[in-house]
Enzyme design. Structure first.
Site, PDB file in Angstrom:
ATOM      1  N   LYS A 112       0.856  -1.188   0.000  1.00 12.18           N
ATOM      2  CA  LYS A 112       0.000   0.000   0.000  1.00 12.18           C
ATOM      3  C   LYS A 112       0.889   1.233   0.000  1.00 12.18           C
ATOM      4  O   LYS A 112       1.492   1.574   0.998  1.00 12.18           O
ATOM      5  CB  LYS A 112      -0.916  -0.015   1.233  1.00 12.18           C
ATOM      6  CG  LYS A 112      -2.191   0.839   1.105  1.00 12.18           C
ATOM      7  CD  LYS A 112      -1.961   2.341   1.045  1.00 12.18           C
ATOM      8  CE  LYS A 112      -1.415   2.893   2.343  1.00 12.18           C
ATOM      9  NZ  LYS A 112      -1.259   4.401   2.262  1.00 12.18           N
TER      10      LYS A 112
ATOM     11  N   GLU B 150      10.430   1.732  10.132  1.00  8.51           N
ATOM     12  CA  GLU B 150      11.550   2.615   9.804  1.00  8.51           C
ATOM     13  C   GLU B 150      10.962   4.018   9.802  1.00  8.51           C
ATOM     14  O   GLU B 150      10.229   4.395   8.893  1.00  8.51           O
ATOM     15  CB  GLU B 150      12.148   2.236   8.454  1.00  8.51           C
ATOM     16  CG  GLU B 150      13.548   2.789   8.232  1.00  8.51           C
ATOM     17  CD  GLU B 150      13.519   4.209   7.720  1.00  8.51           C
ATOM     18  OE1 GLU B 150      13.752   5.147   8.534  1.00  8.51           O
ATOM     19  OE2 GLU B 150      13.271   4.400   6.532  1.00  8.51           O
TER      20      GLU B 150
ATOM     21  N   GLU C   8      11.501  16.653  12.916  1.00 10.12           N
ATOM     22  CA  GLU C   8      11.863  16.361  11.531  1.00 10.12           C
ATOM     23  C   GLU C   8      11.132  17.323  10.603  1.00 10.12           C
ATOM     24  O   GLU C   8       9.915  17.243  10.444  1.00 10.12           O
ATOM     25  CB  GLU C   8      11.502  14.915  11.204  1.00 10.12           C
ATOM     26  CG  GLU C   8      12.063  14.431   9.895  1.00 10.12           C
ATOM     27  CD  GLU C   8      11.837  12.939   9.704  1.00 10.12           C
ATOM     28  OE1 GLU C   8      12.758  12.256   9.225  1.00 10.12           O
ATOM     29  OE2 GLU C   8      10.732  12.453  10.020  1.00 10.12           O
TER      30      GLU C   8
ATOM     31  N   CYS D  79      14.968  10.710   5.566  1.00  7.12           N
ATOM     32  CA  CYS D  79      14.998  10.545   7.022  1.00  7.12           C
ATOM     33  C   CYS D  79      16.413  10.513   7.586  1.00  7.12           C
ATOM     34  O   CYS D  79      16.611  10.789   8.769  1.00  7.12           O
ATOM     35  CB  CYS D  79      14.241   9.278   7.424  1.00  7.12           C
ATOM     36  SG  CYS D  79      14.836   7.780   6.622  1.00  7.12           S
TER      37      CYS D  79
END
Length: 488
Positions: free
Chosen positions: A181, A257, A389, A291
């Site tokens: 997905k 992750e 982030e 990331c």
């Protein structure tokens, strides 16, 4: 060569959404729809889960290592044959610069499939332990590693093709069946993968399914459904928390992750002029939407101004704009919401500290979700821009007082994904590397990103590992079989 990118893959068939619904795929560089893709509802996802369950329970996919290896070879070869079409699809839906597609965005992950192809030739799915008398019984034991079952693979929009390959190739190599997905912002990368697998490989029906949906509630079925045995997600830490909580009721295996706020620590003997320009330019690759990008630069306090001057010069030279221009390393961010989020961080940086370069909405282009490369300093290490982030082309430069202070600041976030350390003394840098609470550490520019190196994070950067042998084993269960040893 045309690749179908308007059909989902369910039970070996390329199909539209059951109710015929679609949603637009938007090019972030132009803000225009480049195509319509199937908008799955709960019934479509149930069909995909059912197909994956039947394929796992009713075929020999989970035990036929040679079939799995052959199918991965076919998939790799078919992807290579279609690489130019994949390149145009990828650039159009992600806004990633075409200059990045020979690497991690496209061609590199295709070659990475070789890792699991080779691993299947030598991996021991079954091993024996020495005979041992246990509770008076002479006993032999077999330790088996068996496929975890049906895997839901949920991928984000920043490096969609790479992450689709990363998860699908590992799960298939382990003998699992998969429902992939993708993020609704980047559906083509997954739909094209499904179409190529269906048309050019011997992967049995139901082993690989691809569903696209714009509805997060529909997608959540993958984390809650009792017929899904494991979930692997790459995404934000907030999304990871939700998936982990949703999977808890059925005690699914989860591989996460998640986010990062990675630091580069330059020790007091490090040559700033040789290091800072590359780090400052690096945060702008793919508009900072990675990331592991080193978005915090930690420098000795007496050398702060020197580091800032070097960073300004480097960021001014970053080539950015049209992602189809091969001279650019930075395009737009993925959508309007992400652009607005990045700009809100720029505004908070101006309030909490000093914006040295950039930090404003850009009028450089009439259309597209572009933001400026931005350099920030004079913020507290606990400020939002130094802790959270941003996922935009922003570098925060923080001074530190001594080695202990540098490590403290580097490790002061909820994340633990990656760190880099630089020193003229390699032994000193290695000693520092062992102190960081992160899943990967680069010493003096050493590159950890490779298929043989397990990748993942500490703390709220995730659970489990990808690539390496560990990436295969995250999709395997361990079974011990004990039996009486033969007499004599």
């Amino acid at each position: 060569m045309a690749i179908p990118n308007d059909r989902m893959l369910i039970d070996g068939e390329l199909v539209a959404a059951g109710r015929g619904r679609t949603f637009d795929n938007i090019n972030p560089a132009t803000e225009e729809a480049v195509g319509a893709v199937p908008d799955a509802d709960a019934a479509d996802v149930e069909r995909a889960i059912g197909a994956a369950r039947r394929a796992f329970d009713g075929t020999d996919w989970s035990t036929n290592v040679e079939l799995r290896r052959r199918c991965l070879v076919q998939l790799r070869d078919a992807l290579r044959a279609n690489v130019e079409t994949l390149r145009s699809l990828l650039v159009a839906e992600t806004g990633c610069p075409v200059s990045l597609t020979p690497g991690i965005q496209l061609e590199q992950p295709i070659s990475y499939i070789d890792h699991y192809i080779d691993l299947l030739e030598r991996y021991e799915f079954e091993r024996t332990l020495p005979t041992k008398t246990i509770m008076g019984m002479p006993t032999d034991r077999i330790i088996r590693r068996e496929a975890a079952g049906v895997v839901a693979a949920i991928t984000p929009w920043n490096y969609p093709f790479y992450l689709n390959i990363c998860k699908v190739s590992a799960a298939l190599a382990a003998g699992c069946t998969v429902i992939l997905k993708p993020a609704p912002d980047t559906p083509w990368s997954a739909l094209a993968l499904g179409a190529i697998a269906a048309e050019h490989t011997d992967i049995p029906p139901g082993v690989l399914n691809v569903v696209t949906t714009s509805d997060n509630n529909v997608a959540q079925l993958l984390a809650t459904h009792e017929d899904v045995d494991a979930v692997t997600l790459t995404g934000s830490t907030g999304t990871g928390r939700k998936v982990m909580a949703a999977a808890a009721d059925t005690v699914k295996r989860v591989t996460l992750e998640l986010g990062g706020k990675s630091a580069a620590l330059l020790l007091d003997d490090a040559p700033l002029e040789a290091i800072v320009p590359g780090l400052a330019g690096g945060v702008c690759f793919h508009a900072g939407q990675g990331c592991t990008q080193l978005t915090r630069l930690l420098v000795p306090r007496p050398r702060l101004d020197e580091a800032l001057a070097l960073a300004v010069a480097a960021m001014k030279n970053v080539s950015w704009g049209d992602p189809t221009d091969p001279t650019n390393i930075m395009g737009p961010v993925v959508n309007a919401a992400q652009r607005d989020k990045v700009l809100s961080y720029y505004e908070s940086a101006a309030r909490d500290g000093r914006v040295v370069l950039g930090g404003k909405p850009t009028d450089r282009f009439e259309r597209g979700y572009f933001v400026e490369p931005t350099l920030i300093t004079d913020v507290d290490p606990k400020a939002a821009v130094a802790q959270e982030e941003i996922f935009g082309p922003a570098l925060v430069v923080l001074p530190y007082d001594d080695d202990a202070d540098g490590v403290r600041i580097a490790d002061s976030t909820i994340f633990g994904l990656s760190t880099a350390v630089f020193s003229a003394d390699q032994d000193r840098a290695m000693a520092m590397a062992r102190r960081f609470r992160t899943g990967t550490v680069s010493v003096n520019g050493g590159q950890w990103f490779d298929v043989e190196s397990p990748f993942g994070g500490y703390k709220q950067s995730g659970l489990g590992r990808e690539w390496g042998t560990e990436g295969l084993e995250d999709f395997l269960e361990v079974k011990t079989i004990a039996f009486l040893a033969a007499a004599g």
